[in-house]
Design a protein around this motif. Structure first.
Motif, short mmCIF file in Angstrom:
data_model
loop_
_atom_site.label_atom_id
_atom_site.label_comp_id
_atom_site.label_asym_id
_atom_site.label_seq_id
_atom_site.Cartn_x
_atom_site.Cartn_y
_atom_site.Cartn_z
N PRO A 118 37.64 45.21 73.08
CA PRO A 118 37.05 44.28 72.34
C PRO A 118 35.72 43.62 73.17
O PRO A 118 34.69 43.39 72.53
CB PRO A 118 38.09 43.15 71.97
CG PRO A 118 39.05 44.16 71.94
CD PRO A 118 39.07 45.21 73.01
N VAL A 121 32.49 45.79 72.60
CA VAL A 121 31.81 45.89 71.33
C VAL A 121 30.48 45.28 71.18
O VAL A 121 29.72 45.69 70.46
CB VAL A 121 33.01 45.29 70.01
CG1 VAL A 121 32.33 45.27 68.94
CG2 VAL A 121 34.15 46.29 70.10
N LEU A 125 27.24 46.77 69.75
CA LEU A 125 26.58 46.49 68.69
C LEU A 125 25.07 46.30 69.02
O LEU A 125 24.04 46.43 68.17
CB LEU A 125 27.29 45.29 68.28
CG LEU A 125 28.27 45.34 67.56
CD1 LEU A 125 29.05 43.94 66.84
CD2 LEU A 125 28.26 46.37 66.23
N PHE A 142 36.51 50.09 59.93
CA PHE A 142 37.44 49.85 61.12
C PHE A 142 38.60 49.30 60.43
O PHE A 142 38.78 49.26 59.09
CB PHE A 142 36.82 48.90 62.16
CG PHE A 142 36.37 47.80 61.29
CD1 PHE A 142 34.94 47.53 60.85
CD2 PHE A 142 37.16 46.47 61.44
CE1 PHE A 142 34.63 46.15 60.18
CE2 PHE A 142 36.91 45.05 60.79
CZ PHE A 142 35.54 45.18 59.89
N ASP A 144 41.32 46.91 59.38
CA ASP A 144 41.28 45.40 59.27
C ASP A 144 42.63 44.64 59.89
O ASP A 144 43.85 45.23 59.61
CB ASP A 144 41.54 45.19 57.87
CG ASP A 144 41.52 43.93 57.35
OD1 ASP A 144 41.30 42.90 58.16
OD2 ASP A 144 42.06 43.64 56.32
N ILE A 148 42.41 40.08 66.61
CA ILE A 148 41.79 41.51 67.61
C ILE A 148 43.19 41.87 68.59
O ILE A 148 43.54 41.11 69.52
CB ILE A 148 40.73 40.97 68.28
CG1 ILE A 148 39.67 40.46 67.43
CG2 ILE A 148 40.11 42.10 69.08
CD1 ILE A 148 38.24 39.90 68.28
N TRP A 161 40.68 44.60 63.99
CA TRP A 161 39.65 43.56 64.16
C TRP A 161 39.64 42.88 62.65
O TRP A 161 39.49 43.54 61.71
CB TRP A 161 38.26 44.23 64.03
CG TRP A 161 37.75 44.57 65.50
CD1 TRP A 161 38.38 45.62 66.22
CD2 TRP A 161 37.05 43.68 66.51
NE1 TRP A 161 37.60 45.30 67.51
CE2 TRP A 161 36.93 44.39 67.51
CE3 TRP A 161 36.42 42.43 65.98
CZ2 TRP A 161 36.19 43.67 68.93
CZ3 TRP A 161 35.75 41.82 67.35
CH2 TRP A 161 35.42 42.58 68.63
N MET A 166 34.45 40.29 63.47
CA MET A 166 33.45 41.42 63.58
C MET A 166 32.02 40.89 62.91
O MET A 166 31.19 41.19 63.68
CB MET A 166 33.95 42.70 62.93
CG MET A 166 32.97 43.81 63.05
SD MET A 166 32.71 44.65 64.94
CE MET A 166 34.39 45.64 64.73
N ARG A 169 30.53 38.85 65.61
CA ARG A 169 29.73 39.72 66.64
C ARG A 169 28.55 40.50 65.98
O ARG A 169 27.74 40.65 66.76
CB ARG A 169 30.89 40.84 67.12
CG ARG A 169 32.17 40.42 67.59
CD ARG A 169 32.18 39.48 68.74
NE ARG A 169 33.47 39.24 69.23
CZ ARG A 169 34.36 38.50 68.89
NH1 ARG A 169 34.15 37.86 67.72
NH2 ARG A 169 35.71 38.46 69.42
#
Lengths: 200, 200
Positions: A118, A121, A125, A142, A144, A148, A161, A166, A169
């Motif tokens: 995590p 990530v 991104l 992804f 759900d 996390i 996530w 998400m 992020r």
């Protein structure tokens, strides 16, 4: 999981994975509709980032999109190129997608971030954001979950996530979240998809 | 807001509301797809609870469903009956939908709970649950927000609901949440929709 661990795990199970999950015909109708509609809203080159067996890349190409597929796992890239000779595929990771800055109208990252630890990530991104032009779009798929947390995915450890986490992020990486979809299908892990626009 | 306040506010603006929002042609394509698909998954009588101008009721009827529309506001019911003579409409509230227990395969409650004071939502969901047979389905539409809070809706005070909070109330009323969709359209308040199955 590290890049090499994920690559090794998928390399070992590539054929099994392709036979189970490598065809658009085996996907959920709503996923086909979502991916098709998302791509139809974009004008310009697309990337299928983490394309695996290449079936979504081929789907987008058949719809007339200028699209390329990249994956971490050379075994997937080789087989995808074999199965879909009209579509370009190459090996790349989220460390460097090998795309010029702002070079793309959109990126599909369908269950591609699920194995990332995590805290890795955000940088993935950032790389996705770097490649997408302002106004372009990212479609993420992804698992759900309410928090996390890791789980024993068949191939290699993956993470649930919460869509809200998400989305946070994504916003930090310069995206505006436009759509969030979650779905629970009998016998499957809960699914989430987010469409986010590159704002700057 | 109380039933009489909501009814009075909509009665006053019924014609304006019908002309602005009373046609399926003016709805979002994704909402049409969702409502159409949801209904297609059900076998048996449907209720459009809080049908307003009756356009979704008519849409469902045209698709071949056995459907009735109910609304709190007599002005809407009268005009809906006039506009869509093939469709049954009547006045009812979430206090009592006038349907036998477990009498329905599904209920559409599209932006129908939005004016309820939040602590009245659970009893409305209980009434919806009472009317739906086990295995039947509820489709809710509402305004998505980060917390349950009121805002100055054009007609009368309405409330934002986080989908997670609405999902919790649904589960408490005997539903299993199957799909959650949120969407942000330019110039519109964020939208949410939930499909939930009656479990018992």
């Amino acid at each position: 999981m590290s890049i090499s661990e994920v690559r090794a795990a998928y390399t070992e199970r590539a054929e099994e994975y392709i036979s189970l999950l490598g065809s658009v015909a085996d996907t959920h109708e709503l996923d086909r509709e979502l991916i098709t509609r998302w791509a139809a809203s974009l004008d310009g080159p697309l990337l299928d980032a983490g394309c695996g067996p290449g079936h979504w890349t081929d789907h987008l190409r058949r719809l007339g999109h200028d699209v390329e597929g990249v994956d971490l796992t050379p075994a997937f890239v080789a087989r995808a190129a074999e199965r879909f000779p009209a579509v370009p595929f190459r090996v790349a990771s989220f460390d460097d997608l090998g795309v010029p800055a702002a070079g793309l109208a959109g990126i599909l990252a369908w269950y591609s971030l699920i194995h990332l630890e995590p805290d890795r990530v955000p940088s993935a991104l950032d790389e996705l954001a770097r490649c997408i032009r302002p106004g372009g779009s990212l479609l993420l798929g992804f698992f759900d979950g309410v928090s996390i947390e890791p789980f024993a995915h068949k191939v290699v450890t993956a993470y649930f996530w919460p869509p809200t986490a998400m989305a946070q992020r994504l916003e930090a990486a310069g995206f505006a979240v436009e759509e969030v979809h979650t779905r629970t299908d009998p016998g499957r892990r809960p699914h989430a998809a987010i469409i986010a626009r590159r704002t700057s």
